[in-house]
Design a protein around this motif. Structure first.
Motif, mmCIF file in Angstrom:
data_model
loop_
_atom_site.group_PDB
_atom_site.id
_atom_site.type_symbol
_atom_site.label_atom_id
_atom_site.label_comp_id
_atom_site.label_asym_id
_atom_site.label_seq_id
_atom_site.Cartn_x
_atom_site.Cartn_y
_atom_site.Cartn_z
ATOM 1 N N GLN A 210 0.818 -1.207 0.000
ATOM 2 C CA GLN A 210 0.000 0.000 0.000
ATOM 3 C C GLN A 210 0.857 1.265 0.000
ATOM 4 O O GLN A 210 0.353 2.358 -0.272
ATOM 5 N N SER A 211 2.157 1.102 0.266
ATOM 6 C CA SER A 211 3.086 2.231 0.213
ATOM 7 C C SER A 211 3.772 2.351 -1.139
ATOM 8 O O SER A 211 4.578 3.267 -1.345
ATOM 9 N N GLY A 212 3.484 1.411 -2.045
ATOM 10 C CA GLY A 212 4.117 1.438 -3.359
ATOM 11 C C GLY A 212 5.564 0.991 -3.338
ATOM 12 O O GLY A 212 6.325 1.299 -4.261
ATOM 13 N N LEU A 213 5.955 0.232 -2.297
ATOM 14 C CA LEU A 213 7.318 -0.282 -2.191
ATOM 15 C C LEU A 213 7.354 -1.750 -2.604
ATOM 16 O O LEU A 213 6.407 -2.489 -2.341
ATOM 17 N N PRO A 214 8.422 -2.189 -3.244
ATOM 18 C CA PRO A 214 8.493 -3.591 -3.682
ATOM 19 C C PRO A 214 8.582 -4.547 -2.503
ATOM 20 O O PRO A 214 9.150 -4.228 -1.458
ATOM 21 N N VAL A 215 8.008 -5.730 -2.672
ATOM 22 C CA VAL A 215 8.078 -6.795 -1.675
ATOM 23 C C VAL A 215 9.237 -7.700 -2.043
ATOM 24 O O VAL A 215 9.257 -8.299 -3.115
ATOM 25 N N GLN A 216 10.225 -7.793 -1.166
ATOM 26 C CA GLN A 216 11.436 -8.546 -1.472
ATOM 27 C C GLN A 216 11.400 -9.971 -0.938
ATOM 28 O O GLN A 216 12.160 -10.817 -1.392
ATOM 29 N N GLN A 217 10.544 -10.246 0.032
ATOM 30 C CA GLN A 217 10.420 -11.595 0.592
ATOM 31 C C GLN A 217 8.941 -11.928 0.724
ATOM 32 O O GLN A 217 8.241 -11.355 1.551
ATOM 33 N N SER A 218 8.442 -12.817 -0.124
ATOM 34 C CA SER A 218 7.031 -13.183 -0.070
ATOM 35 C C SER A 218 6.748 -14.010 1.186
ATOM 36 O O SER A 218 7.567 -14.832 1.606
ATOM 37 N N LEU A 219 5.569 -13.782 1.746
ATOM 38 C CA LEU A 219 5.167 -14.485 2.956
ATOM 39 C C LEU A 219 4.113 -15.538 2.646
ATOM 40 O O LEU A 219 3.296 -15.382 1.740
ATOM 41 N N ASP A 220 4.152 -16.607 3.400
ATOM 42 C CA ASP A 220 3.136 -17.638 3.374
ATOM 43 C C ASP A 220 2.304 -17.424 4.636
ATOM 44 O O ASP A 220 2.768 -17.704 5.745
ATOM 45 N N LEU A 221 1.092 -16.895 4.495
ATOM 46 C CA LEU A 221 0.254 -16.630 5.657
ATOM 47 C C LEU A 221 -0.530 -17.893 5.996
ATOM 48 O O LEU A 221 -1.321 -18.392 5.183
ATOM 49 N N VAL A 222 -0.308 -18.396 7.197
ATOM 50 C CA VAL A 222 -0.874 -19.679 7.609
ATOM 51 C C VAL A 222 -1.630 -19.497 8.921
ATOM 52 O O VAL A 222 -1.061 -19.031 9.918
ATOM 53 N N ARG A 223 -2.911 -19.850 8.904
ATOM 54 C CA ARG A 223 -3.715 -19.758 10.128
ATOM 55 C C ARG A 223 -3.487 -20.994 10.988
ATOM 56 O O ARG A 223 -3.535 -22.127 10.500
ATOM 57 N N GLY A 224 -3.222 -20.744 12.261
ATOM 58 C CA GLY A 224 -3.094 -21.823 13.231
ATOM 59 C C GLY A 224 -4.189 -21.677 14.273
ATOM 60 O O GLY A 224 -4.274 -20.654 14.956
ATOM 61 N N SER A 225 -5.051 -22.676 14.384
ATOM 62 C CA SER A 225 -6.165 -22.638 15.331
ATOM 63 C C SER A 225 -5.935 -23.613 16.476
ATOM 64 O O SER A 225 -5.278 -24.643 16.309
ATOM 65 N N HIS A 226 -6.479 -23.284 17.623
ATOM 66 C CA HIS A 226 -6.347 -24.098 18.829
ATOM 67 C C HIS A 226 -7.716 -24.238 19.494
ATOM 68 O O HIS A 226 -8.559 -23.340 19.398
ATOM 69 N N LEU A 227 -7.873 -25.350 20.196
ATOM 70 C CA LEU A 227 -9.055 -25.582 21.024
ATOM 71 C C LEU A 227 -8.638 -25.696 22.480
ATOM 72 O O LEU A 227 -7.529 -26.127 22.791
ATOM 73 N N LEU A 228 -9.542 -25.319 23.373
ATOM 74 C CA LEU A 228 -9.372 -25.551 24.800
ATOM 75 C C LEU A 228 -10.399 -26.582 25.237
ATOM 76 O O LEU A 228 -11.603 -26.430 25.003
ATOM 77 N N LEU A 229 -9.903 -27.662 25.864
ATOM 78 C CA LEU A 229 -10.730 -28.786 26.289
ATOM 79 C C LEU A 229 -10.497 -29.045 27.782
ATOM 80 O O LEU A 229 -9.577 -28.482 28.376
ATOM 81 N N PRO A 230 -11.301 -29.917 28.389
ATOM 82 C CA PRO A 230 -11.037 -30.282 29.792
ATOM 83 C C PRO A 230 -9.638 -30.878 29.940
ATOM 84 O O PRO A 230 -9.110 -31.511 29.037
ATOM 85 N N THR A 231 -9.059 -30.701 31.104
ATOM 86 C CA THR A 231 -7.664 -31.068 31.335
ATOM 87 C C THR A 231 -7.407 -32.560 31.154
ATOM 88 O O THR A 231 -8.279 -33.403 31.382
ATOM 89 N N LEU A 232 -6.159 -32.873 30.730
ATOM 90 C CA LEU A 232 -5.704 -34.255 30.579
ATOM 91 C C LEU A 232 -4.763 -34.685 31.692
ATOM 92 O O LEU A 232 -4.493 -35.869 31.852
#
Length: 358
Positions: A210-232
């Motif tokens: 959005q600043s008009g600057l070149p991107v020199q290192q492409s990113l892999d955007l990865v969603r990491g999801s977690h659940l909270l369950l009763p204790t083990l």
């Protein structure tokens, strides 16, 4: 020098702290509140990343294990040593000898001041440690140790160190645009700096675009999801996803079981939340290994974050957790990185800034 740091996650905070300790006048700008995005949605582990050894990331693992020691020693009020079990079943994808080699390297890289060496447990010993594990097909487990943290509170502790070092922190202050000359645009207008450190995590690439600057290192955007369950119980578990080489953790955390993470490619405009498919995927892994089985109604809570990984593989689970730094005149963009190595990344940024003045 007068330096602007963009991003109030753990990498931005550690960077600001390190630069302030080096004598610079530092201002940090965060578009939301501190530690509200990726840095608060981690698996709560301070670890070397045992599974990264498979990808040959020996430098990263060794650095992370040294940093793990620092966090555990320096912030014992917010961190702890956690015992982890890696159970082996007959249908597992990793043979015992392979895990043995990996854990030997893990102990070696941790050095003489490690936090506990690994050992093999028989099936009977494993079930005494974790009675809810499925017994059928269980050959035994490796027991090893890593660190656990309250990521949000630990990030706020770093923010307090920043303020003590003289960093001016501006929350709810989004940076709208950058100029390679060292100017940045806020809602109040343009400001000039000697250097700008763009460490906005998943949003660093978008800010350049959005600043008009070149991107020199492409990113892999990865969603990491977690659940909270009763204790083990008191032991954490490192679990192979059936039919895959991916790993899911089941960890004791605040009297609950923290289960995660998933790895789903994400666009910034998409909601950052655990999907129904991710929930079902995680529950299926849990039910493969533990009894009694759990259902969606047993989920106490869920959370998700987007990790900005370096684009290095078509398989997101094999994407590098390394970091890279790229200059564009007076702007240094930080890409990638992991929670445990935030201080090490910050030291590299400070070194780059120092070298840029020569």
């Amino acid at each position: 020098m007068r330096i602007a740091v963009i991003g109030g996650g753990i990498n931005g905070l550690c960077t600001a702290w390190e630069l302030a300790k080096a004598g610079h006048q530092v201002q940090l700008f965060e578009r939301d509140a501190l530690m509200q995005a990726t840095s608060r949605a981690s698996s709560k582990l301070l670890h070397g990343g045992l599974r990264y050894l498979e990808q040959g990331e020996f430098r990263l693992v060794q650095e992370a294990l040294q940093e793990r020691r620092w966090w555990l020693n320096k912030t014992s009020q917010l961190t702890r040593r956690i015992p982890l079990l890696y159970p082996l079943y007959r249908q597992g994808r990793r043979p015992r000898w392979q895990l043995k080699i990996g854990l030997m390297l893990y102990d070696f890289f941790a050095g003489r001041k490690g936090i506990g060496r690994h050992r093999w447990l028989t099936a009977a010993q494993t079930l005494r440690c974790s009675p809810q594990l499925t017994a059928e097909g269980l050959q035994g487990a490796y027991l090893f140790f890593d660190g656990q943290m309250d990521d949000y509170q630990l990030g706020l502790w770093v923010a307090a160190q920043c303020r003590k070092a003289g960093v001016d922190i501006f929350e709810h202050q989004p940076v709208l645009k950058l100029a390679a000359s060292g100017d940045l645009l806020l809602s109040t207008g343009w400001q000039s700096f000697d250097r700008i450190i763009n460490v906005a995590g998943p949003w660093s690439e978008a800010l350049l675009q959005q600043s008009g600057l070149p991107v020199q290192q492409s990113l892999d955007l990865v969603r990491g999801s977690h659940l909270l369950l009763p204790t083990l119980g008191r032991y954490g578990h490192m679990l192979e996803v059936p039919g895959s080489r991916r790993i899911v953790f089941a960890l004791p955390y605040k009297h609950q079981c923290l289960l995660g993470t998933t790895e789903v490619r994400q666009q910034l405009h998409e909601p950052i939340a655990c999907s129904e498919a991710e929930r079902d995927e995680l529950l299926a892994v849990y039910n493969q290994y533990f009894h009694p089985q759990v259902q969606p109604v047993d989920v106490l809570d869920s959370f998700a974050g987007v990790r900005p990984l370096l684009k290095s593989s078509t398989d997101s689970s094999r994407a590098s957790r390394e970091y890279s730094l790229h200059w564009q005149q007076q702007v240094l963009t930080v890409s990638g990185g992991k929670w445990t190595t935030a201080r090490a990344l910050a030291r590299q940024v400070a070194k780059q800034v120092r070298q840029s003045t020569k």
